[in-house]
Design a protein around this motif. Sequence first.
Motif, mmCIF file in Angstrom:
data_model
loop_
_atom_site.group_PDB
_atom_site.id
_atom_site.type_symbol
_atom_site.label_atom_id
_atom_site.label_comp_id
_atom_site.label_asym_id
_atom_site.label_seq_id
_atom_site.Cartn_x
_atom_site.Cartn_y
_atom_site.Cartn_z
ATOM 1 N N THR A 176 0.840 -1.189 0.000
ATOM 2 C CA THR A 176 0.000 0.000 0.000
ATOM 3 C C THR A 176 0.877 1.241 0.000
ATOM 4 O OG1 THR A 176 -1.722 1.230 1.189
ATOM 5 C CG2 THR A 176 -0.107 0.064 2.541
ATOM 6 N N GLY A 177 0.318 2.328 -0.449
ATOM 7 C CA GLY A 177 0.995 3.613 -0.293
ATOM 8 C C GLY A 177 0.617 4.197 1.057
ATOM 9 N N ASP A 181 -3.043 -0.107 -4.923
ATOM 10 C CA ASP A 181 -3.410 1.036 -5.761
ATOM 11 C C ASP A 181 -2.151 1.794 -6.147
ATOM 12 O OD1 ASP A 181 -4.262 3.886 -3.676
ATOM 13 O OD2 ASP A 181 -2.796 2.304 -3.335
ATOM 14 N N GLU A 182 -2.329 2.679 -7.125
ATOM 15 C CA GLU A 182 -1.190 3.464 -7.598
ATOM 16 C C GLU A 182 -1.697 4.797 -8.113
ATOM 17 O OE1 GLU A 182 2.739 2.800 -7.892
ATOM 18 O OE2 GLU A 182 1.728 4.672 -7.373
ATOM 19 N N ARG A 183 -0.882 5.806 -7.919
ATOM 20 C CA ARG A 183 -1.217 7.099 -8.504
ATOM 21 C C ARG A 183 -0.827 7.029 -9.971
ATOM 22 N NH1 ARG A 183 0.902 9.544 -3.606
ATOM 23 N NH2 ARG A 183 -0.375 8.801 -1.891
ATOM 24 N N PHE A 184 -1.702 7.518 -10.865
ATOM 25 C CA PHE A 184 -1.447 7.407 -12.316
ATOM 26 C C PHE A 184 -0.477 8.509 -12.728
ATOM 27 C CE2 PHE A 184 -2.127 5.527 -16.307
ATOM 28 C CZ PHE A 184 -2.407 6.481 -17.282
ATOM 29 N N LEU A 185 0.799 8.251 -12.424
ATOM 30 C CA LEU A 185 1.876 9.219 -12.660
ATOM 31 C C LEU A 185 3.021 8.474 -13.331
ATOM 32 C CD1 LEU A 185 1.798 10.879 -9.114
ATOM 33 C CD2 LEU A 185 1.026 11.959 -11.252
ATOM 34 N N SER A 197 6.515 6.698 -14.301
ATOM 35 C CA SER A 197 7.481 5.905 -13.557
ATOM 36 C C SER A 197 8.571 6.831 -12.997
ATOM 37 C CB SER A 197 8.112 4.877 -14.501
ATOM 38 O OG SER A 197 9.043 4.100 -13.792
ATOM 39 N N GLY A 198 8.876 6.604 -11.699
ATOM 40 C CA GLY A 198 9.913 7.433 -11.073
ATOM 41 C C GLY A 198 9.381 8.677 -10.387
ATOM 42 N N ASP A 199 8.118 9.003 -10.651
ATOM 43 C CA ASP A 199 7.545 10.188 -9.987
ATOM 44 C C ASP A 199 7.533 9.957 -8.472
ATOM 45 O OD1 ASP A 199 5.258 12.607 -10.779
ATOM 46 O OD2 ASP A 199 5.378 11.838 -8.722
ATOM 47 N N SER A 200 7.971 10.947 -7.713
ATOM 48 C CA SER A 200 8.115 10.766 -6.252
ATOM 49 C C SER A 200 6.781 10.488 -5.569
ATOM 50 C CB SER A 200 8.759 12.012 -5.647
ATOM 51 O OG SER A 200 7.899 13.127 -5.854
ATOM 52 N N GLU A 201 5.676 10.839 -6.230
ATOM 53 C CA GLU A 201 4.347 10.641 -5.630
ATOM 54 C C GLU A 201 3.780 9.242 -5.894
ATOM 55 O OE1 GLU A 201 4.574 13.418 -3.422
ATOM 56 O OE2 GLU A 201 2.497 12.719 -3.504
ATOM 57 N N ARG A 202 4.462 8.448 -6.721
ATOM 58 C CA ARG A 202 3.978 7.084 -6.991
ATOM 59 C C ARG A 202 4.221 6.182 -5.784
ATOM 60 N NH1 ARG A 202 2.844 4.710 -11.997
ATOM 61 N NH2 ARG A 202 3.853 2.776 -11.330
ATOM 62 N N ASN A 203 3.284 5.309 -5.470
ATOM 63 C CA ASN A 203 3.478 4.344 -4.376
ATOM 64 C C ASN A 203 4.655 3.421 -4.681
ATOM 65 O OD1 ASN A 203 1.294 5.383 -2.977
ATOM 66 N ND2 ASN A 203 -0.163 4.010 -3.957
ATOM 67 N N GLU A 204 4.832 3.109 -5.971
ATOM 68 C CA GLU A 204 5.962 2.252 -6.375
ATOM 69 C C GLU A 204 7.298 2.923 -6.017
ATOM 70 O OE1 GLU A 204 6.603 2.281 -10.547
ATOM 71 O OE2 GLU A 204 8.293 0.884 -10.446
ATOM 72 N N THR A 205 7.384 4.237 -6.283
ATOM 73 C CA THR A 205 8.637 4.951 -6.004
ATOM 74 C C THR A 205 8.949 4.892 -4.499
ATOM 75 O OG1 THR A 205 8.107 6.436 -7.837
ATOM 76 C CG2 THR A 205 9.868 7.137 -6.334
ATOM 77 N N PRO A 242 -3.033 12.528 -6.168
ATOM 78 C CA PRO A 242 -3.524 13.044 -7.448
ATOM 79 C C PRO A 242 -4.871 12.435 -7.826
ATOM 80 C CG PRO A 242 -1.918 11.324 -7.847
ATOM 81 C CD PRO A 242 -1.967 11.503 -6.356
ATOM 82 N N PRO A 243 -5.573 13.123 -8.730
ATOM 83 C CA PRO A 243 -6.962 12.734 -9.018
ATOM 84 C C PRO A 243 -7.138 11.406 -9.759
ATOM 85 C CG PRO A 243 -6.260 14.570 -10.424
ATOM 86 C CD PRO A 243 -5.163 14.351 -9.415
ATOM 87 N N THR A 244 -6.116 11.024 -10.566
ATOM 88 C CA THR A 244 -6.268 9.800 -11.358
ATOM 89 C C THR A 244 -5.429 8.684 -10.776
ATOM 90 O OG1 THR A 244 -6.606 11.198 -13.304
ATOM 91 C CG2 THR A 244 -6.185 8.861 -13.710
ATOM 92 N N ARG A 245 -6.076 7.547 -10.590
ATOM 93 C CA ARG A 245 -5.406 6.417 -9.933
ATOM 94 C C ARG A 245 -5.862 5.103 -10.551
ATOM 95 N NH1 ARG A 245 -4.531 7.197 -4.102
ATOM 96 N NH2 ARG A 245 -3.988 9.367 -3.696
ATOM 97 N N ILE A 246 -5.130 4.054 -10.176
ATOM 98 C CA ILE A 246 -5.540 2.673 -10.489
ATOM 99 C C ILE A 246 -5.734 1.979 -9.142
ATOM 100 C CG2 ILE A 246 -4.944 0.565 -11.759
ATOM 101 C CD1 ILE A 246 -4.794 3.009 -13.561
ATOM 102 N N THR A 247 -6.770 1.159 -9.037
ATOM 103 C CA THR A 247 -6.974 0.478 -7.746
ATOM 104 C C THR A 247 -7.465 -0.950 -7.963
ATOM 105 O OG1 THR A 247 -8.045 0.643 -5.563
ATOM 106 C CG2 THR A 247 -9.399 1.194 -7.486
ATOM 107 N N LEU A 248 -7.102 -1.837 -7.049
ATOM 108 C CA LEU A 248 -7.761 -3.141 -7.011
ATOM 109 C C LEU A 248 -9.204 -2.915 -6.605
ATOM 110 C CD1 LEU A 248 -5.195 -5.490 -5.187
ATOM 111 C CD2 LEU A 248 -5.432 -5.034 -7.652
#
Length: 257
Positions: free
Chosen positions: A42-43, A74-78, A80-88, A182-188
Amino acid sequence: MSVPTVIIHRDADVLAKAVAARLITRLVDDQAAKGSASLVLTGGTVGIATLAEISASPARDAVDWRNLDIWWGDERFLPSGDSERNETGARKALLDNVDVDPARVHVMRGPDSGMTAEESAEAYAEELRRASRPEDHGPAPSFDVLMLGMGPDGHVASLFPGMPALYDTRPAVAVHGSPKPPPTRITLSLPVIQGAREVWVIAAGEEKSAAVRLALSESGTMQVPAAGARGRQRTLFLLDRAAASKIPASLGRISSP
Ligand SMILES: O=C(O)[C@H](O)[C@@H](O)[C@H](O)[C@H](O)COP(=O)(O)O
């Protein structure tokens, strides 16, 4: 769906350390039993703090990181590498410090993939379907542990009260107009969350206390998505005292003096 067990820790710092220890032990046990494990990250503040505590743990390398499938709730639709991404945040806190198999780190793609949010969600849904086995009885794996942060409004992942994604049964969906930037995201979706063997809701801070109380009561999941955060075999609400301050004392076991 399983009835939640509530475990309360002294503060957010002890909570992150305790969840890290719990997760390491859980992954080691699952890998010993099955040869591999699957984890949904999770983020959010406590979610990332937990990963940092895993990275700092002396027991970290008891986990066979090559034999672990890593997904995101879930992930913020940003990009790759964006500091606001949960992956980052996850890579910085933990994944860059352990020997994961890149092929088993399942990322929700951002706009730099050339896909729209809908196409990225469908691509993730397809990846989930491909990873699902007959014994999972659904369009996604029965993850061993699915971690969720929770917002003050009771959202989990990017499932926000009253929003269309809550009614969607596809495995992964795009979210627009998220009240949390951010307003656009992907979620399970909720059915995929509920297909996990264990769901761990991790929350800290007074601002979460009202949502925690609602999530542990008979609230509707459309109003309080965290009320639907239940695992097939086990549900844990892992809280600090502040987040647990509005639930009946009978419900929670305080683990830290
Ligand atoms: O992308 C996100 O923002 C998260 O996945 C979200 O679901 C988060 O876990 C909660 O909003 C809690 O966040 P905090 O722990 O920072 O309050």
